[in-house]
Design a protein around this motif. Sequence first.
Motif, short mmCIF file in Angstrom:
data_model
loop_
_atom_site.label_atom_id
_atom_site.label_comp_id
_atom_site.label_asym_id
_atom_site.label_seq_id
_atom_site.Cartn_x
_atom_site.Cartn_y
_atom_site.Cartn_z
N GLN A 133 60.54 66.34 52.69
CA GLN A 133 61.82 66.15 53.36
C GLN A 133 62.24 64.70 53.52
N VAL A 134 61.36 63.88 54.01
CA VAL A 134 61.74 62.57 54.54
C VAL A 134 62.05 61.58 53.41
N VAL A 135 63.14 60.84 53.59
CA VAL A 135 63.47 59.74 52.68
C VAL A 135 63.59 58.47 53.52
N LEU A 136 62.86 57.44 53.10
CA LEU A 136 62.85 56.15 53.76
C LEU A 136 63.39 55.09 52.83
N GLU A 137 63.95 54.01 53.41
CA GLU A 137 64.50 52.91 52.61
C GLU A 137 63.87 51.59 53.04
N VAL A 138 63.39 50.83 52.07
CA VAL A 138 62.81 49.51 52.35
C VAL A 138 63.90 48.61 52.91
N ALA A 139 63.65 48.05 54.11
CA ALA A 139 64.70 47.30 54.80
C ALA A 139 64.33 45.87 55.13
N ASP A 140 63.06 45.60 55.46
CA ASP A 140 62.72 44.31 56.04
C ASP A 140 61.23 44.06 55.84
N VAL A 141 60.77 42.88 56.26
CA VAL A 141 59.36 42.53 56.15
C VAL A 141 58.79 42.20 57.52
N ARG A 142 57.50 42.30 57.62
CA ARG A 142 56.82 42.00 58.87
C ARG A 142 56.47 40.50 58.92
N ILE A 143 56.94 39.81 59.96
CA ILE A 143 56.59 38.42 60.20
C ILE A 143 55.49 38.41 61.27
N PRO A 144 54.35 37.78 61.00
CA PRO A 144 53.24 37.85 61.97
C PRO A 144 53.58 37.15 63.27
N CYS A 145 53.06 37.70 64.37
CA CYS A 145 53.37 37.20 65.70
C CYS A 145 52.08 37.02 66.50
N ARG A 146 52.23 36.55 67.74
CA ARG A 146 51.07 36.31 68.60
C ARG A 146 50.30 37.60 68.89
N THR A 147 51.02 38.70 69.05
CA THR A 147 50.34 39.97 69.32
C THR A 147 49.42 40.34 68.16
N PHE A 148 49.90 40.19 66.93
CA PHE A 148 49.10 40.48 65.74
C PHE A 148 47.88 39.56 65.69
N ALA A 149 48.09 38.27 65.97
CA ALA A 149 46.98 37.32 65.96
C ALA A 149 45.94 37.67 67.01
N ASP A 150 46.39 38.02 68.21
CA ASP A 150 45.46 38.39 69.27
C ASP A 150 44.70 39.67 68.92
N TRP A 151 45.38 40.61 68.31
CA TRP A 151 44.76 41.88 67.93
C TRP A 151 43.68 41.68 66.86
N MET A 152 43.97 40.81 65.88
CA MET A 152 43.02 40.59 64.80
C MET A 152 41.85 39.70 65.21
N ALA A 153 42.10 38.78 66.14
CA ALA A 153 41.05 37.88 66.64
C ALA A 153 40.34 37.15 65.49
N GLU A 154 41.13 36.67 64.54
CA GLU A 154 40.61 35.88 63.42
C GLU A 154 41.20 34.47 63.50
N HIS A 155 40.37 33.45 63.29
CA HIS A 155 40.83 32.07 63.39
C HIS A 155 41.96 31.81 62.39
N GLY A 156 43.05 31.23 62.88
CA GLY A 156 44.17 30.88 62.03
C GLY A 156 44.83 32.07 61.37
N TRP A 157 44.84 33.22 62.06
CA TRP A 157 45.30 34.45 61.42
C TRP A 157 46.75 34.40 60.95
N VAL A 158 47.65 33.87 61.77
CA VAL A 158 49.07 33.86 61.38
C VAL A 158 49.24 33.06 60.09
N LYS A 159 48.59 31.90 59.99
CA LYS A 159 48.69 31.10 58.78
C LYS A 159 48.08 31.83 57.58
N ARG A 160 46.92 32.43 57.76
CA ARG A 160 46.26 33.13 56.66
C ARG A 160 47.12 34.28 56.15
N PHE A 161 47.67 35.06 57.07
CA PHE A 161 48.52 36.18 56.69
C PHE A 161 49.77 35.69 55.97
N THR A 162 50.33 34.58 56.44
CA THR A 162 51.54 34.04 55.85
C THR A 162 51.28 33.50 54.45
#
Length: 210
Positions: A111-140
């Motif tokens: 049934q479901v149809v989805l459309e690609v709309a945007d990208v995820r920009i890493p934030c402080r919550t993501f960095a805190d969740w991953m608990a990896e040094h320099g996570w935002v930069k590494r992901f970027t």
Amino acid sequence: MNLAVPRPNPAKESGVTGIDKRPVAGPVLVRAPGPKDGGLGSGLVGDGIFDRVNHGGDDQAVYAYAREDLDAWEAELGRTLPNGAFGENLTTSGLDVTGALVGERWRVGEQVVLEVADVRIPCRTFADWMAEHGWVKRFTVRAVPGAYLRIIVPGEIRAGDPIEVVSRPEHDVTVGLTFRALTREPELLPRLLAADALPDDLKEAVAKRT
């Protein structure tokens, strides 16, 4: 398919985050959540979006990340990353999410149809969740951000449902190109204007910067 387990969020004033996503079998109802501010948040019933200023809404109704990309991060980080580890609702398999075009449409299940709309920009919550040094930069730097999707046709989805690309626009603006333009390569920004399916506020911001 993954839904939020609410947990404390020391990184933001909202106090609670839904980044901890856990696999569920389903079925789960998928429907357009409405505007980011004042809407229902997530596009999946039973999921949770708690920072309504920065997350959720029609243009970020569903977040998808490729299992293959999680596997690559597993090898680099030396730790297990289960489905949902990056806060994604859909953990895809056999689909090039980074190479997906903004505006291409996916059928999920029957049934479901989805459309690609945007990208995820890493934030402080993501960095805190991953608990990896320099996570935002590494992901970027890796520039494999996953894709936000809007809901074109609502319905129910289940774990293991096939995902089929049913249409692609004629431009060349991919998820990966969009992310690179918005982060480390602003010289790419003019190319984004070819993608009509980008969120209106993002198109306006890009137009002002080009």
